[in-house]
Motif scaffolding. Structure first.
Motif, mmCIF file in Angstrom:
data_model
loop_
_atom_site.group_PDB
_atom_site.id
_atom_site.type_symbol
_atom_site.label_atom_id
_atom_site.label_comp_id
_atom_site.label_asym_id
_atom_site.label_seq_id
_atom_site.Cartn_x
_atom_site.Cartn_y
_atom_site.Cartn_z
ATOM 1 N N LYS A 67 16.124 1.342 -6.056
ATOM 2 C CA LYS A 67 15.309 1.624 -4.867
ATOM 3 C C LYS A 67 13.948 2.188 -5.263
ATOM 4 N N ILE A 68 12.897 1.655 -4.655
ATOM 5 C CA ILE A 68 11.544 2.165 -4.853
ATOM 6 C C ILE A 68 10.920 2.342 -3.473
ATOM 7 N N THR A 69 10.398 3.520 -3.183
ATOM 8 C CA THR A 69 9.725 3.727 -1.908
ATOM 9 C C THR A 69 8.335 4.311 -2.140
ATOM 10 N N TYR A 70 7.474 4.068 -1.174
ATOM 11 C CA TYR A 70 6.076 4.519 -1.264
ATOM 12 C C TYR A 70 5.569 4.781 0.140
ATOM 13 N N GLN A 71 4.842 5.874 0.295
ATOM 14 C CA GLN A 71 4.059 6.140 1.498
ATOM 15 C C GLN A 71 2.688 6.583 1.035
ATOM 16 N N GLY A 72 1.616 5.974 1.553
ATOM 17 C CA GLY A 72 0.308 6.371 1.047
ATOM 18 C C GLY A 72 -0.867 6.052 1.940
ATOM 19 N N ASN A 73 -1.880 6.916 1.862
ATOM 20 C CA ASN A 73 -3.187 6.700 2.478
ATOM 21 C C ASN A 73 -4.245 6.787 1.382
ATOM 22 N N TRP A 74 -5.150 5.824 1.341
ATOM 23 C CA TRP A 74 -6.260 5.827 0.382
ATOM 24 C C TRP A 74 -7.566 5.644 1.137
ATOM 25 N N ASN A 75 -8.611 6.329 0.713
ATOM 26 C CA ASN A 75 -9.925 6.166 1.325
ATOM 27 C C ASN A 75 -10.983 6.304 0.242
ATOM 28 N N VAL A 76 -11.665 5.204 -0.067
ATOM 29 C CA VAL A 76 -12.710 5.206 -1.088
ATOM 30 C C VAL A 76 -13.994 4.662 -0.478
ATOM 31 N N PRO A 77 -15.184 5.039 -1.035
ATOM 32 C CA PRO A 77 -16.463 4.600 -0.464
ATOM 33 C C PRO A 77 -16.587 3.080 -0.420
ATOM 34 N N PHE A 78 -17.218 2.595 0.641
ATOM 35 C CA PHE A 78 -17.559 1.179 0.804
ATOM 36 C C PHE A 78 -16.335 0.279 0.964
ATOM 37 N N LYS A 79 -15.156 0.874 1.175
ATOM 38 C CA LYS A 79 -13.957 0.067 1.404
ATOM 39 C C LYS A 79 -13.207 0.613 2.612
ATOM 40 N N LYS A 80 -12.468 -0.259 3.239
ATOM 41 C CA LYS A 80 -11.668 0.125 4.393
ATOM 42 C C LYS A 80 -10.553 1.070 3.970
ATOM 43 N N GLU A 81 -10.302 2.102 4.780
ATOM 44 C CA GLU A 81 -9.196 3.013 4.491
ATOM 45 C C GLU A 81 -7.883 2.239 4.483
ATOM 46 N N GLU A 82 -7.008 2.569 3.536
ATOM 47 C CA GLU A 82 -5.749 1.855 3.390
ATOM 48 C C GLU A 82 -4.576 2.766 3.689
ATOM 49 N N ARG A 83 -3.675 2.287 4.534
ATOM 50 C CA ARG A 83 -2.462 3.029 4.874
ATOM 51 C C ARG A 83 -1.290 2.058 4.778
ATOM 52 N N ALA A 84 -0.301 2.402 3.970
ATOM 53 C CA ALA A 84 0.809 1.477 3.763
ATOM 54 C C ALA A 84 2.073 2.216 3.366
ATOM 55 N N SER A 85 3.213 1.570 3.573
ATOM 56 C CA SER A 85 4.486 2.079 3.081
ATOM 57 C C SER A 85 5.331 0.912 2.582
ATOM 58 N N PHE A 86 6.211 1.215 1.629
ATOM 59 C CA PHE A 86 7.051 0.203 1.002
ATOM 60 C C PHE A 86 8.490 0.685 0.931
ATOM 61 N N LEU A 87 9.411 -0.246 1.002
ATOM 62 C CA LEU A 87 10.796 0.000 0.623
ATOM 63 C C LEU A 87 11.261 -1.210 -0.161
ATOM 64 N N ILE A 88 11.601 -0.996 -1.412
ATOM 65 C CA ILE A 88 12.047 -2.070 -2.293
ATOM 66 C C ILE A 88 13.469 -1.767 -2.724
ATOM 67 N N LEU A 89 14.391 -2.673 -2.402
ATOM 68 C CA LEU A 89 15.792 -2.499 -2.761
ATOM 69 C C LEU A 89 16.232 -3.613 -3.696
ATOM 70 N N HIS A 90 16.925 -3.254 -4.763
ATOM 71 C CA HIS A 90 17.497 -4.217 -5.703
ATOM 72 C C HIS A 90 19.009 -4.114 -5.660
ATOM 73 N N LYS A 91 19.680 -5.242 -5.576
ATOM 74 C CA LYS A 91 21.140 -5.225 -5.477
ATOM 75 C C LYS A 91 21.738 -6.488 -6.101
ATOM 76 N N ASP A 92 23.060 -6.468 -6.202
ATOM 77 C CA ASP A 92 23.818 -7.618 -6.717
ATOM 78 C C ASP A 92 23.401 -8.009 -8.124
ATOM 79 N N TYR A 93 23.160 -7.006 -8.992
ATOM 80 C CA TYR A 93 22.878 -7.298 -10.400
ATOM 81 C C TYR A 93 24.121 -7.942 -11.037
ATOM 82 N N HIS A 94 23.910 -8.994 -11.792
ATOM 83 C CA HIS A 94 25.015 -9.594 -12.551
ATOM 84 C C HIS A 94 24.462 -10.454 -13.695
#
Length: 311
Positions: free
Chosen positions: A284-311
């Motif tokens: 499992k990998i999760t992310y919540q984030g806000n980024w704001n840098v000059p001359f670019k649109k503010e970025e707001r995003a979240s992720f949920l990454i699940l890995h299963k059924d390894y074989h």
């Protein structure tokens, strides 16, 4: 990342009561650790230094991502993007079968996009999404390079590549310096003698995935610091989960927030591992984030990454 079915589950993260710090929907709703009360680890000949040394010298966490190429598995990737009022304005869902029989390949079982996800030229609207696509999709393609912490300076015309390497350092080598980012590089070195005066350390005993005995080692900004001092500290919290049996790192959570004249960001990331045979692999990998840098649109995003059924 986005399924409303998952949203109906108890919104409790595996950190033992950690509450999402960005006030919006939190896709990470799966509880995987149960904490006991505080324990006297010193009596067991363990100390803060034991945990710090294990964190700063560990290579197995990154190696776990590279080991994925040995397996077939299913990956479910959910992504939300948000507007300035933290309302969802874009969704991405990918269900991918990574096959290790014959030539290594990726097969999209489901691929859905809604809202403001892509630009007219087909590229992602948000650089954040592009960065995480690079980190994790490359993992599925087995394109990870051996040296995760190199973070080499980007060459001319290769700025994105350089920042992607810096992101790897933050994820896989917390506490190491991240060179090449103005006013930031040394702020990630939270285990130096100078930086330790600003942080508290505590550890608890717990159970991971219902059966694995673990220690949770938490580094957090001291409560009694002035607001000015707290604002100057980039890493607000770092939590590491250790298997008691062999001290293997099974999980990592980092909370980072910082603002200066060039940019400001507020990010929380979580990575969890599981055992499959003799190997430790990402689940499992999760992310919540806000980024704001000059001359670019503010970025707001979240992720949920699940890995299963390894074989």
């Amino acid at each position: 990342m986005k399924s409303l079915i998952i949203a109906t589950v108890l919104m409790v993260s595996w950190y033992g009561g950690f509450a999402q710090q960005i006030p919006r929907f939190n896709p990470d709703t799966i509880k995987t650790i149960q904490l006991d009360s505080n324990v006297n680890i010193v009596a067991q000949k363990l100390s803060v230094e034991t945990f710090i040394k294990a964190i700063t010298t560990d290579t197995s966490f990154y190696a776990a991502f590279r080991k994925m190429k040995k397996y077939s598995f299913i990956a479910e990737n959910r992504i939300f993007t948000y507007d300035k009022k933290n309302k969802v304005n874009g969704k991405i869902y990918r269900k991918i079968r990574h096959s290790n029989s014959g030539p290594v390949k990726m097969e999209y079982l489901v691929k859905q996009d809604t809202g403001k996800v892509f630009k007219k030229n087909g590229k992602y609207q948000l650089y954040t999404v592009e960065m995480f696509d690079y980190i994790f999709m490359n993992a599925y393609k087995s394109d990870f390079v051996p040296n995760a912490a190199s973070a080499a300076p980007a060459g001319k015309g290769d700025t994105n590549s350089g920042y992607k390497e810096k992101l790897k350092t933050l994820i896989f080598n917390p506490g190491k310096p991240v060179k090449g980012i103005p006013f930031i590089g040394s702020k990630t070195e939270i285990f130096t003698a100078n930086m330790r005066q600003y942080y508290d350390y505590n550890f608890q005993s717990g159970t991971y995935l219902d059966s694995i005995p673990v220690y949770r080692f938490r580094v957090s900004v001291k409560d009694d610091l002035s607001k000015w001092t707290k604002d100057g500290l980039m890493i607000k919290e770092l939590i590491t989960i250790f298997d008691k049996r062999d001290f293997a790192i099974l999980g990592r959570y980092v909370d980072m927030k910082y603002s200066n004249m060039l940019f400001d960001f507020d990010v929380q990331m979580n990575i969890e591992m599981g055992y499959f045979g003799d190997d430790k692999l990402p689940t499992k990998i999760t992310y919540q984030g806000n980024w704001n840098v000059p001359f670019k649109k503010e970025e707001r995003a979240s992720f949920l990454i699940l890995h299963k059924d390894y074989h």
